[in-house]
Motif scaffolding. Structure first.
Motif, short mmCIF file in Angstrom:
data_model
loop_
_atom_site.label_atom_id
_atom_site.label_comp_id
_atom_site.label_asym_id
_atom_site.label_seq_id
_atom_site.Cartn_x
_atom_site.Cartn_y
_atom_site.Cartn_z
N CYS A 49 -3.57 -51.79 6.42
CA CYS A 49 -3.45 -53.22 6.11
C CYS A 49 -2.50 -53.87 7.10
CB CYS A 49 -2.94 -53.40 4.69
SG CYS A 49 -2.77 -55.13 4.22
N ILE A 50 -3.01 -54.89 7.80
CA ILE A 50 -2.16 -55.58 8.78
C ILE A 50 -1.83 -57.01 8.35
CG2 ILE A 50 -2.81 -54.14 10.74
CD1 ILE A 50 -4.75 -56.33 11.61
N GLY A 51 -2.20 -57.37 7.12
CA GLY A 51 -1.75 -58.65 6.60
C GLY A 51 -2.85 -59.53 6.06
N TYR A 52 -2.43 -60.71 5.63
CA TYR A 52 -3.31 -61.71 5.02
C TYR A 52 -3.38 -62.93 5.91
CZ TYR A 52 -5.09 -64.98 1.50
OH TYR A 52 -5.84 -65.90 0.82
N ASP A 53 -4.59 -63.36 6.20
CA ASP A 53 -4.82 -64.55 7.01
C ASP A 53 -5.05 -65.72 6.06
OD1 ASP A 53 -5.85 -66.61 8.58
OD2 ASP A 53 -6.85 -65.22 9.95
N LYS A 93 3.95 -54.24 -0.83
CA LYS A 93 3.13 -53.18 -1.41
C LYS A 93 2.13 -52.59 -0.41
CE LYS A 93 0.43 -52.37 -5.60
NZ LYS A 93 -0.08 -53.00 -6.83
N TYR A 94 1.43 -53.44 0.37
CA TYR A 94 0.30 -52.98 1.17
C TYR A 94 0.51 -52.97 2.69
CZ TYR A 94 -2.18 -54.02 -3.20
OH TYR A 94 -2.58 -54.07 -4.50
N LEU A 95 1.35 -53.84 3.22
CA LEU A 95 1.45 -54.02 4.67
C LEU A 95 1.80 -52.72 5.39
CD1 LEU A 95 1.18 -56.26 6.79
CD2 LEU A 95 3.65 -56.55 6.66
N ASN A 96 1.03 -52.39 6.41
CA ASN A 96 1.20 -51.22 7.26
C ASN A 96 0.99 -49.90 6.50
OD1 ASN A 96 1.52 -50.28 9.89
ND2 ASN A 96 3.67 -49.81 9.56
N LYS A 97 0.32 -49.98 5.37
CA LYS A 97 0.02 -48.78 4.59
C LYS A 97 -1.48 -48.50 4.69
CE LYS A 97 3.97 -48.74 1.68
NZ LYS A 97 4.52 -50.06 1.67
N THR A 98 -1.84 -47.25 4.52
CA THR A 98 -3.24 -46.86 4.50
C THR A 98 -3.79 -47.12 3.10
OG1 THR A 98 -2.83 -45.17 6.17
CG2 THR A 98 -4.85 -44.97 4.87
N ILE A 99 -4.83 -47.96 3.02
CA ILE A 99 -5.42 -48.29 1.73
C ILE A 99 -6.93 -48.10 1.80
CG2 ILE A 99 -3.57 -49.88 1.08
CD1 ILE A 99 -5.41 -52.20 1.78
N ALA A 100 -7.54 -47.89 0.65
CA ALA A 100 -9.01 -47.80 0.56
C ALA A 100 -9.48 -48.99 -0.26
CB ALA A 100 -9.41 -46.49 -0.11
N LEU A 143 -7.44 -56.86 -4.09
CA LEU A 143 -6.53 -56.96 -2.95
C LEU A 143 -6.26 -58.42 -2.59
CD1 LEU A 143 -4.94 -55.53 -0.70
CD2 LEU A 143 -7.06 -55.47 0.63
N VAL A 144 -7.30 -59.22 -2.52
CA VAL A 144 -7.13 -60.65 -2.19
C VAL A 144 -6.38 -61.36 -3.31
CG1 VAL A 144 -8.36 -62.80 -1.76
CG2 VAL A 144 -9.10 -60.70 -0.64
N THR A 145 -6.69 -61.04 -4.56
CA THR A 145 -5.99 -61.65 -5.69
C THR A 145 -4.49 -61.36 -5.62
OG1 THR A 145 -7.94 -61.47 -7.08
CG2 THR A 145 -5.85 -61.71 -8.22
N ASP A 146 -4.14 -60.13 -5.28
CA ASP A 146 -2.72 -59.76 -5.14
C ASP A 146 -2.05 -60.60 -4.06
OD1 ASP A 146 -3.08 -57.90 -7.13
OD2 ASP A 146 -2.91 -56.14 -5.81
N TYR A 147 -2.73 -60.79 -2.92
CA TYR A 147 -2.15 -61.58 -1.83
C TYR A 147 -2.05 -63.06 -2.20
CZ TYR A 147 -1.25 -58.35 1.94
OH TYR A 147 -0.69 -57.36 2.72
N GLU A 148 -3.04 -63.58 -2.87
CA GLU A 148 -3.01 -65.00 -3.24
C GLU A 148 -1.97 -65.28 -4.33
OE1 GLU A 148 -7.11 -65.76 -4.15
OE2 GLU A 148 -7.58 -66.27 -2.06
N ALA A 149 -1.72 -64.31 -5.20
CA ALA A 149 -0.74 -64.49 -6.27
C ALA A 149 0.69 -64.47 -5.73
CB ALA A 149 -0.91 -63.41 -7.33
N ASP A 150 1.00 -63.54 -4.84
CA ASP A 150 2.36 -63.41 -4.30
C ASP A 150 2.31 -62.65 -2.98
OD1 ASP A 150 5.04 -63.01 -3.74
OD2 ASP A 150 5.55 -62.24 -5.72
N MET A 151 2.25 -63.41 -1.89
CA MET A 151 2.09 -62.79 -0.58
C MET A 151 3.25 -61.86 -0.23
SD MET A 151 1.40 -64.34 3.23
CE MET A 151 0.26 -65.52 2.62
#
Length: 129
Positions: free
Chosen positions: A110-114, A62-69, A48-56
């Motif tokens: 998911c509410i975002g990447y800080d 893909k993830y924002l405001n979605k239910t993820i495990a 998950l973090v790799t995906d955000y760091e590669a292309d926010m």
């Protein structure tokens, strides 16, 4: 003529009442219950973090405001907050009986990447069975 005017007024008020009811139901619909929703994505904290760091932007789409495990190892616990793999910050509605170094799968919204802390934030979390 009077009967026709009364019918028009009655129909107009009925249409307006139905429209107002629909607007009210739309605006005040119940909040999402993340605990009962199925996770759209199941992945590791690292991925998950790799995906955000590669292309926010792509990750947000893909993830924002979605239910993820998210699966990983608990690295920090404080009341109703825990961190997975020092990278995913999870908030719960109440205190959890989860210990540090425990392997878990957490479901949340998911509410975002800080960018400052390098963490993905999840809220309304529950432990996934």
């Amino acid at each position: 003529m009077k009967n026709r005017s009364v019918k028009i007024i009655t129909i107009s008020f009925s249409v307006i009442a139905v429209a107002l009811l629909l607007v009210y139901m739309y605006v005040y619909k119940g909040a999402r219950d993340i605990a009962t929703e199925e996770a759209v994505y199941t992945l590791s904290a690292e991925q998950l973090v790799t995906d955000y760091e590669a292309d926010m932007q792509a990750a947000n789409t893909k993830y924002l405001n979605k239910t993820i495990a998210v699966a990983g190892t608990v690295t920090q616990v404080a009341d109703s907050i825990l961190t997975i793999d020092s990278a995913v910050f999870c908030t719960f509605s109440n205190k959890q009986n989860i210990a540090a170094d425990e392997k878990v799968t957490i479901k949340g919204r998911c509410i975002g990447y800080d960018e400052i802390f390098g963490e993905v934030k999840l809220d309304q979390c529950t432990t996934k069975d």
